[in-house]
Design an enzyme around this catalytic site. Structure first.
Site, short mmCIF file in Angstrom:
data_model
loop_
_atom_site.label_atom_id
_atom_site.label_comp_id
_atom_site.label_asym_id
_atom_site.label_seq_id
_atom_site.Cartn_x
_atom_site.Cartn_y
_atom_site.Cartn_z
CD GLU A 63 -2.95 -1.29 2.19
OE1 GLU A 63 -2.85 -0.54 3.18
OE2 GLU A 63 -3.88 -2.11 2.05
CG ASN A 64 2.21 5.07 -1.87
OD1 ASN A 64 1.88 6.25 -1.72
ND2 ASN A 64 3.44 4.72 -2.15
CB ALA A 65 0.71 7.90 2.14
CE1 TYR A 67 -4.60 5.83 2.17
CE2 TYR A 67 -6.96 5.49 1.89
CZ TYR A 67 -5.88 5.75 2.71
OH TYR A 67 -6.05 5.91 4.05
CD GLU A 74 -4.94 -10.89 -5.78
OE1 GLU A 74 -4.36 -9.91 -5.28
OE2 GLU A 74 -6.08 -11.24 -5.45
CB CYS A 112 -9.82 -6.14 -7.19
SG CYS A 112 -8.29 -5.74 -8.04
CB CYS A 115 -6.17 -8.79 -9.51
SG CYS A 115 -5.15 -7.74 -8.44
#
Ligand code: THU
Length: 160
Positions: A63-65, A67, A74, A112, A115
């Site tokens: 993840e990343n700040a 988003y 996957e 999702c 993916c």
């Protein structure tokens, strides 16, 4: 008017019913959840891809700040596999997840849409079915090919 039906088969297995190769792949996906970077969702996903030559590649969600810059387990795994082994098809992809309490999920998670699209491209790129194993404490859901997860899909043939 025509009616078209799509028939999709899923198999639900107990862990002990799996082959030793598949159990190894599920175990690797479960272990990969511990390398997830999920400070925002606290949902840790791990994936493990078995290549046609037997090699196993694993990855996890990152993840990343900012988003949308983060990536699911996957795609992290498939992109790494395809980037480093561009001539070797992926035979099976296993996916495991732990919730915010750190417990492995009861019901297997469904990948999702993005993916699924990448799984489909991987399958078509190598002309080999990409089998998918979705891990859950209640059972492991087996999908025979990525196409089954994405009926009515878009791919390169639409641009011809
Ligand atoms: N996530 C995955 O890595 N794979 C999935 O199949 C579903 C969701 C990640 C994305 C995000 O880091 C977190 O799980 C919550 O959505």
């Amino acid at each position: 008017m025509k009616e078209l039906n799509v028939n999709i088969q899923f198999h639900l297995h107990a862990y002990d019913e799996l082959s030793s190769l598949d159990r190894e792949l599920i175990d690797t996906a479960r272990q990969a959840t511990y390398r997830s970077y999920a400070p925002y969702s606290h949902f840790s996903v791990g994936a493990a891809a078995r290549l046609m030559n037997g090699q196993i590649i694993s990855g996890s969600n990152q993840e990343n700040a900012a988003y949308p810059s983060g990536l699911c387990a996957e795609r992290t795994t498939l992109f790494y596999a395809n980037a480093n082994h561009p001539d070797t098809a992926v035979e099976t992809l296993a996916i495991a997840a732990r919730n915010e309490r750190g417990e492995f999920v009861d019901d297997s998670i469904a990948p999702c849409g993005a993916c699924r699209q990448v799984m489909l491209e991987t399958e078509r790129r190598y002309g080999h079915p990409l089998r998918i194993l979705l891990d859950g404490q209640k059972g492991i859901c087996e999908v025979q090919k990525a196409t089954d997860l994405l009926p009515l899909s878009f791919d390169a043939s639409a641009m011809e």
